[in-house]
Design an enzyme around this catalytic site. Structure first.
Site, PDB file in Angstrom:
ATOM      1  N   HIS A  19       0.850  -1.198   0.000  1.00 19.47           N
ATOM      2  CA  HIS A  19       0.000   0.000   0.000  1.00 19.47           C
ATOM      3  C   HIS A  19       0.886   1.248   0.000  1.00 19.47           C
ATOM      4  CE1 HIS A  19       0.824   0.599   4.215  1.00 19.47           C
ATOM      5  NE2 HIS A  19       0.157  -0.487   4.593  1.00 19.47           N
ATOM      6  N   HIS A  22       4.010   1.403   2.337  1.00 19.87           N
ATOM      7  CA  HIS A  22       5.195   0.667   1.871  1.00 19.87           C
ATOM      8  C   HIS A  22       5.832   1.425   0.697  1.00 19.87           C
ATOM      9  CE1 HIS A  22       2.302  -2.688   3.097  1.00 19.87           C
ATOM     10  NE2 HIS A  22       3.171  -2.607   4.070  1.00 19.87           N
ATOM     11  N   CYS A 127       1.368  -9.835  20.929  1.00 16.50           N
ATOM     12  CA  CYS A 127       0.520  -9.447  19.791  1.00 16.50           C
ATOM     13  C   CYS A 127       1.011 -10.236  18.575  1.00 16.50           C
ATOM     14  CB  CYS A 127       0.615  -7.948  19.514  1.00 16.50           C
ATOM     15  SG  CYS A 127      -0.188  -7.489  17.959  1.00 16.50           S
ATOM     16  N   CYS A 130       2.127  -8.050  15.544  1.00 20.42           N
ATOM     17  CA  CYS A 130       3.465  -7.452  15.652  1.00 20.42           C
ATOM     18  C   CYS A 130       4.514  -8.533  15.807  1.00 20.42           C
ATOM     19  CB  CYS A 130       3.579  -6.546  16.865  1.00 20.42           C
ATOM     20  SG  CYS A 130       2.556  -5.092  16.794  1.00 20.42           S
ATOM     21  N   CYS A 144      -2.762  -3.482  21.845  1.00 16.22           N
ATOM     22  CA  CYS A 144      -1.563  -3.166  21.092  1.00 16.22           C
ATOM     23  C   CYS A 144      -1.818  -1.871  20.318  1.00 16.22           C
ATOM     24  CB  CYS A 144      -1.251  -4.316  20.127  1.00 16.22           C
ATOM     25  SG  CYS A 144      -0.405  -3.757  18.643  1.00 16.22           S
ATOM     26  N   HIS A 147      -2.168  -2.223  16.375  1.00 17.79           N
ATOM     27  CA  HIS A 147      -3.270  -2.938  15.732  1.00 17.79           C
ATOM     28  C   HIS A 147      -4.595  -2.818  16.468  1.00 17.79           C
ATOM     29  CE1 HIS A 147       0.397  -4.963  14.182  1.00 17.79           C
ATOM     30  NE2 HIS A 147      -0.261  -4.782  13.063  1.00 17.79           N
ATOM     31  N   LYS A 294      -5.356   5.794  10.807  1.00 18.10           N
ATOM     32  CA  LYS A 294      -4.417   4.819  10.254  1.00 18.10           C
ATOM     33  C   LYS A 294      -5.109   4.058   9.149  1.00 18.10           C
ATOM     34  CE  LYS A 294      -1.352   2.562  12.902  1.00 18.10           C
ATOM     35  NZ  LYS A 294      -0.750   1.908  14.062  1.00 18.10           N
ATOM     36  N   LYS A 297      -7.477  -2.344   6.605  1.00 18.68           N
ATOM     37  CA  LYS A 297      -8.412  -3.048   5.730  1.00 18.68           C
ATOM     38  C   LYS A 297      -9.827  -2.954   6.274  1.00 18.68           C
ATOM     39  CE  LYS A 297      -5.955  -6.834   3.614  1.00 18.68           C
ATOM     40  NZ  LYS A 297      -5.670  -8.218   3.907  1.00 18.68           N
TER      41      LYS A 297
HETATM   42  N1  MSP Z   1       8.516  -6.979   8.334  1.00 21.28           N
HETATM   43  C1  MSP Z   1       8.602  -5.890   9.229  1.00 21.28           C
HETATM   44  C2  MSP Z   1       9.896  -5.129   9.019  1.00 21.28           C
HETATM   45  C3  MSP Z   1      11.127  -5.927   9.173  1.00 21.28           C
HETATM   46  S1  MSP Z   1      12.542  -5.003   8.800  1.00 21.28           S
HETATM   47  C4  MSP Z   1      13.778  -5.919   9.328  1.00 21.28           C
HETATM   48  C5  MSP Z   1       7.431  -4.948   8.991  1.00 21.28           C
HETATM   49  N2  MSP Z   1       6.820  -5.024   7.804  1.00 21.28           N
HETATM   50  S2  MSP Z   1       5.572  -4.123   7.330  1.00 21.28           S
HETATM   51  O1  MSP Z   1       5.140  -4.699   6.090  1.00 21.28           O
HETATM   52  O2  MSP Z   1       4.604  -4.000   8.353  1.00 21.28           O
HETATM   53  O3  MSP Z   1       6.176  -2.749   6.987  1.00 21.28           O
HETATM   54  C6  MSP Z   1       6.291  -1.692   7.914  1.00 21.28           C
HETATM   55  C7  MSP Z   1       6.856  -0.512   7.197  1.00 21.28           C
HETATM   56  O4  MSP Z   1       6.016  -0.147   6.076  1.00 21.28           O
HETATM   57  C8  MSP Z   1       6.956   0.779   7.984  1.00 21.28           C
HETATM   58  O5  MSP Z   1       8.065   0.835   8.855  1.00 21.28           O
HETATM   59  C9  MSP Z   1       7.050   1.778   6.855  1.00 21.28           C
HETATM   60  O6  MSP Z   1       8.283   1.704   6.231  1.00 21.28           O
HETATM   61  C10 MSP Z   1       5.991   1.250   5.913  1.00 21.28           C
HETATM   62  N3  MSP Z   1       4.659   1.729   6.270  1.00 21.28           N
HETATM   63  C11 MSP Z   1       3.577   0.955   6.545  1.00 21.28           C
HETATM   64  N4  MSP Z   1       2.505   1.773   6.762  1.00 21.28           N
HETATM   65  C12 MSP Z   1       2.876   3.058   6.652  1.00 21.28           C
HETATM   66  C13 MSP Z   1       2.186   4.282   6.672  1.00 21.28           C
HETATM   67  N5  MSP Z   1       0.893   4.374   6.886  1.00 21.28           N
HETATM   68  N6  MSP Z   1       2.891   5.412   6.436  1.00 21.28           N
HETATM   69  C14 MSP Z   1       4.233   5.384   6.164  1.00 21.28           C
HETATM   70  N7  MSP Z   1       4.908   4.233   6.125  1.00 21.28           N
HETATM   71  C15 MSP Z   1       4.295   3.069   6.450  1.00 21.28           C
HETATM   72  O7  MSP Z   1       7.144  -4.142   9.864  1.00 21.28           O
END
Ligand code: MSP
Length: 645
Positions: A19, A22, A127, A130, A144, A147, A294, A297
């Site tokens: 999304h 990411h 959690c 997480c 948490c 979430h 935030k 889904k």
């Molecule tokens: N798999 C772990 C990370 C392991 S790194 C060794 C994880 N994955 S995640 O798919 O949940 O990705 C989290 C990351 O996605 C955040 O730290 C950020 O980089 C990005 N984002 C997810 N949602 C976001 C927003 N709403 N806004 C900005 N970035 C966000 O955690």
């Protein structure tokens, strides 16, 4: 700039499709990497997917497939999305790859052999989303905070990494190295975590409960905890390519605030135990919120990057993401904001400069680049505004101020548009005696466009290449060319094409959105006839009023005042500037209500310290007879910084 730049994104969980969140981190690192490449640095950019653990196994089960087939599919979707968006990564790592597993097992064995991993029993609140235990203190209303889920109590016999042992060392590192974690607020958060015991970290899961993971090398009945596995990707990718000596000392991790603890506490202590030097920087950005919430889904407000890219184009989408978030702070996404940003900066400013310049070049000079005549003061001012930019822009990028870096270039573009209006080439074209002056003015505009296209190339690589092509410039983009005002060739031909940035039809866009409001005004509270007569202030003249500078602003963040319960310390964006405004509206508005809100700011009020915090403006609000406040706003969205008269 540093000569070597190794930048990483988090490796994303493969239990959901990519999304905008990411996409933001990945685009941000892509832009940073491109700026460093432009500066001639040795760059490596790593991204990838995090594929082990309980929640991935559960997601596979829910999709009625095997974990491997499932992770292959979703990891492929991430990669395809980044490829589609033109993300120029150098490495893509998957934690299910053999090369990664081997490094994880080697590190585990080393840390185990030196006595830093011990076997023990642990119970706590966990959690699953997480994939970690929470302390009571970290929970919000027992849930948490990431979430909004109640964690479950778990107790297991696991292996533990002796993390607590390294707490004093980590504190010292953070004290001695103030920019290890940036921006400051996140460093302080980690320091606060380290003031109390952090405990030992459970780093294994019994294989019979969570079989989807990397087996511990000394005990096949346990698999490695996902975070211990995942964090090592940053190291394993380099080691597996023999690139660790070259890049590791220059590591910069980019993450959002959601995963600060694993990166700010688990990771450095793991590195210390493994005998691997610390990373150079942990760069932490804020969250993209949608309508101040935030993305989730269940709320149904998840924004997909490919949909926006499809509607607006890749470059403009990248421009918006980088321009509209101040690194470290949350930002609020609204499609209308994206469209307005495109219209204001790209269609009106940059696109317009290109169209009018090439239009006049075609009309007055048959599309051929003219030579300069002697430069006047205004020409030199324009030239200096551009040729001094490259170092300043790189400095801002280095300091993670991507929004400011872009704003600086766009200010120079605005000055070029003003230069055209001031020099009036259309008047010069009327008199043959002004031919040389007209040549000079047109040439200055062409050089301004060329320089802007280099400086914005990392943000909009495809559009900027197109822009240079329209100027008749081919070949590689070279930063040094933006430091020179004479890189076009007199006598070469421009190749005007389609407008680079078509305007977005805002009215049509609004029609597709649910912006419905009640057609009739609501009844006011109580009849106005019962109100006491209004107490007027002494009359002022229009000149008195004109002294006020009122501007449209957006609240980017609301922080508690360190000393006063009733005050918010707000970060307010006024177009190219951000201000700190201390405001007494805390009883009326929560931080959630405020972040992303459009407000009217008195921008030329003398700064004043309010209980020790400097306030650089005031936010307008109306007050009713009961003292309830309502913030003044606009009836349609306008660009920040617009003047209110
Ligand atoms: N798999 C772990 C990370 C392991 S790194 C060794 C994880 N994955 S995640 O798919 O949940 O990705 C989290 C990351 O996605 C955040 O730290 C950020 O980089 C990005 N984002 C997810 N949602 C976001 C927003 N709403 N806004 C900005 N970035 C966000 O955690």
């Amino acid at each position: 700039m540093t000569a070597v730049f190794y930048a990483t994104t988090p490796i994303f969980y493969v239990n959901a499709e990519p999304h905008i969140g990411h996409a933001y981190t990945t685009i941000l690192v892509d832009v940073a990497a491109r700026y460093h490449r432009l500066a001639g640095d040795d760059v490596r950019f790593l991204t990838g997917t995090d594929e082990h653990g309980e929640k991935i196994a559960k997601a596979a089960e829910a999709h009625d497939t095997t974990p491997q087939a499932y992770v292959d599919h979703v990891s492929g979707r991430f990669r395809a999305t980044w490829d589609h968006l033109g993300i120029d990564y150098d490495g893509f790592i998957r934690t299910t790859e053999e090369r990664h597993k081997k490094v994880v097992q080697d590190v585990l064995q080393k840390v185990y052999d030196q006595g830093d991993i011990i076997y023990g029993e642990y119970g706590g609140l966990y959690c699953v989303k997480c994939e970690r235990y929470y302390t009571e203190k970290e929970l919000e209303d027992g849930k948490c905070p990431q979430h909004d889920l109640e964690p479950e109590y778990r107790s297991e016999a696991n292996y533990f990494f002796r993390m607590e042992k390294y707490r004093p060392w980590l504190r010292e590192q953070l004290e001695a190295n103030p920019d290890l974690i940036r921006p400051d607020g996140y460093r302080n958060e980690v320091l606060a975590m380290l003031r109390e015991p952090i405990g030992d970290l459970s780093i294994s899961r019994p294989k019979d409960r969570v079989p989807w993971g990397i087996p511990l090398p000394w005990d096949e009945e346990h698999v490695t905890y996902v975070w211990f596995d995942a964090l090592l990707n940053y190291w394993s990718d380099l080691v597996s390519h023999g690139l660790d000596d070259r890049y590791w000392p220059h590591t910069q991790h980019f993450i959002a605030k959601d995963i600060l603890k694993p990166h700010g506490v688990f990771w450095p202590t793991m590195l210390k135990a493994a005998g691997i030097p610390l990373f150079q920087h942990l760069n932490v950005h804020g969250y993209w919120l949608v309508e101040n919430r935030k993305m989730s889904k269940s709320v149904g407000n998840v924004i997909r990057p490919l949909e926006l890219e499809g509607r607006y184009g890749n470059d403009t989408f990248r421009y918006f993401l980088l321009r509209d978030m101040s690194f470290g702070l949350d930002a609020s996404f609204h499609e209308l904001g994206l469209a307005e940003r495109i219209n204001a900066d790209l269609a009106n400013d940059l696109g317009n400069l290109l169209n009018r310049t090439l239009g006049m070049l075609g009309k007055y000079r048959a599309g051929v680049v003219p030579a300069f005549g002697p430069l006047r003061e205004a020409d030199e001012a324009l030239r200096d505004a551009f040729v001094n930019l490259p170092s300043a822009v790189l400095r801002e990028v280095e300091a993670l101020h991507f929004d400011r870096a872009i704003a600086m270039v766009m200010e120079a573009v605005a000055s070029a548009n003003k230069y055209v209006s001031d020099q009036k080439p259309w008047e010069l074209a009327k008199d043959a005696a002004d031919a040389e002056r007209l040549d000079t003015v047109l040439r200055n505009c062409l050089e301004a466009l060329r320089c802007a296209s280099i400086l914005l190339d990392p943000v909009m690589p495809w559009k900027m290449a197109e822009l240079r092509a329209q100027l008749g410039v081919d070949g590689d983009v070279i930063l040094d060319d933006a430091r020179h005002w004479d890189r076009l060739e007199a006598g070469s031909a421009a190749r005007p094409g389609e407008p680079l940035f078509p305007r977005v039809d805002l009215e049509a866009l609004k029609d597709t959105m649910d912006l419905s409001v009640a057609a009739t005004a609501p009844e006011p509270d109580g009849p106005s006839t019962e109100q006491a007569p209004l107490q007027h202030k002494p009359e002022i003249s229009i000149d008195d009023f004109a002294k006020l500078e009122l501007r449209v602003g957006t609240i980017l963040a609301a922080h508690d005042h360190p000393k006063a319960d009733r005050l918010w310390v707000l970060t307010v964006r006024l177009g190219p500037e951000t201000r700190t405004v201390v405001s007494g509206i805390k009883q009326h508005y929560s931080a959630n209500d405020l972040v992303g809100k459009t407000v009217i700011v008195v921008a030329n009020l003398a700064p004043v310290k309010l209980r020790g915090v400097m306030s650089e403006g005031m936010i307008l609000a109306a007050e009713d007879a009961d003292g309830k406040l309502s913030l003044a706003g606009l009836d349609r969205a306008l660009v920040d910084g617009s003047e209110v008269r």
